[in-house]
Design a protein around this motif. Sequence first.
Motif, PDB file in Angstrom:
ATOM      1  N   PRO A  13       0.818  -1.210   0.000  1.00  0.00           N
ATOM      2  CA  PRO A  13       0.000   0.000   0.000  1.00  0.00           C
ATOM      3  C   PRO A  13       0.855   1.265   0.000  1.00  0.00           C
ATOM      4  O   PRO A  13       1.850   1.361   0.722  1.00  0.00           O
ATOM      5  N   GLY A  14       0.464   2.201  -0.841  1.00  0.00           N
ATOM      6  CA  GLY A  14       1.206   3.446  -0.958  1.00  0.00           C
ATOM      7  C   GLY A  14       2.201   3.477  -2.087  1.00  0.00           C
ATOM      8  O   GLY A  14       2.648   4.559  -2.495  1.00  0.00           O
ATOM      9  N   PHE A  29      -1.074  -8.543 -11.591  1.00  0.00           N
ATOM     10  CA  PHE A  29      -2.081  -9.099 -10.683  1.00  0.00           C
ATOM     11  C   PHE A  29      -1.495  -9.302  -9.290  1.00  0.00           C
ATOM     12  O   PHE A  29      -2.146  -9.026  -8.278  1.00  0.00           O
ATOM     13  N   GLU A  30      -0.259  -9.777  -9.227  1.00  0.00           N
ATOM     14  CA  GLU A  30       0.364 -10.006  -7.919  1.00  0.00           C
ATOM     15  C   GLU A  30       0.603  -8.687  -7.200  1.00  0.00           C
ATOM     16  O   GLU A  30       0.404  -8.582  -5.981  1.00  0.00           O
ATOM     17  N   VAL A  31       1.026  -7.661  -7.935  1.00  0.00           N
ATOM     18  CA  VAL A  31       1.214  -6.340  -7.328  1.00  0.00           C
ATOM     19  C   VAL A  31      -0.110  -5.835  -6.753  1.00  0.00           C
ATOM     20  O   VAL A  31      -0.159  -5.304  -5.633  1.00  0.00           O
ATOM     21  N   TYR A  32      -1.171  -6.000  -7.498  1.00  0.00           N
ATOM     22  CA  TYR A  32      -2.488  -5.547  -7.060  1.00  0.00           C
ATOM     23  C   TYR A  32      -2.941  -6.293  -5.810  1.00  0.00           C
ATOM     24  O   TYR A  32      -3.488  -5.697  -4.878  1.00  0.00           O
ATOM     25  N   ARG A  33      -2.710  -7.600  -5.782  1.00  0.00           N
ATOM     26  CA  ARG A  33      -3.054  -8.401  -4.598  1.00  0.00           C
ATOM     27  C   ARG A  33      -2.336  -7.873  -3.358  1.00  0.00           C
ATOM     28  O   ARG A  33      -2.861  -7.969  -2.242  1.00  0.00           O
ATOM     29  N   ARG A  34      -1.160  -7.345  -3.547  1.00  0.00           N
ATOM     30  CA  ARG A  34      -0.354  -6.865  -2.424  1.00  0.00           C
ATOM     31  C   ARG A  34      -0.728  -5.442  -1.996  1.00  0.00           C
ATOM     32  O   ARG A  34      -0.098  -4.893  -1.090  1.00  0.00           O
ATOM     33  N   GLY A  35      -1.712  -4.847  -2.652  1.00  0.00           N
ATOM     34  CA  GLY A  35      -2.254  -3.580  -2.194  1.00  0.00           C
ATOM     35  C   GLY A  35      -1.632  -2.340  -2.772  1.00  0.00           C
ATOM     36  O   GLY A  35      -1.934  -1.221  -2.322  1.00  0.00           O
TER      37      GLY A  35
END
Length: 247
Positions: A13-14, A29-35
């Motif tokens: 996040p951030g 997709f993995e980056v998005y899963r990590r917030g």
Amino acid sequence: MITVDFSLFPVGPGDRVLDLGCGGGRHAFEVYRRGADIVAFDQNENDLAEVADMFAAMRAAGEAPAESEAAAETVTGDALDTPFGDDSFDRVIASEIFEHIPHDTAAMAELHRVLRPGGIAAVTVPSWLPERLCWALSEDYHTNEGGHVRIYTRAELEAKLKAAGFLIGPHHHAHALHAPYWWIKCAVGTSNEDHPLASAYHRMLVWDMMKAPKTTRTTERLLNPLIGKSVVVYLRKPHRGSAESTG
């Protein structure tokens, strides 16, 4: 199939992350899963439409943060001339794209431009030995439209990235079990999807990705330094006026 090691490439996040040449979107997709906020960038509009659909499906399934917490978008364009301002991203991923680009150093300079000072990049390309065998086994493998135009040694890749202004960090190899599959494909014909040996090996790879059994995971980890299909290099853009080194 994730090539980047997120323990060496932390996102959360951030962070605003660019997946440069995202293709089917596996890292996005993995980056998005990590917030983290993710921009999936590619010149292929059909691929990006599918990536956008997957972002929406992830949100609907609760596999990604709510839109108010993290943003995911797709952008079409050319890796040599992206529409982003200087220092726009905290992290950049460029996975398996530079081997396709005749003017690779120009694309590396663009990657450097859009990454903020102190930001981290992860660059992956096919490893020299597995790729050299593919070229030797099949002319079609590297002469088809949009195919690979060069084979990198890690030293050459790192030298070009260093010349672009990056500090060179750690590296590793990945996907050793995929190298024999491509050697088989090159030997029997890259478009011969029905060949029994290629088909059987592909089923094994799918099973391994779905089940991740300890035996094959350990085998691949041991083989990666020898025949890993990809090499991954982690980089940092130095702070202005800094002489620090990640090596």
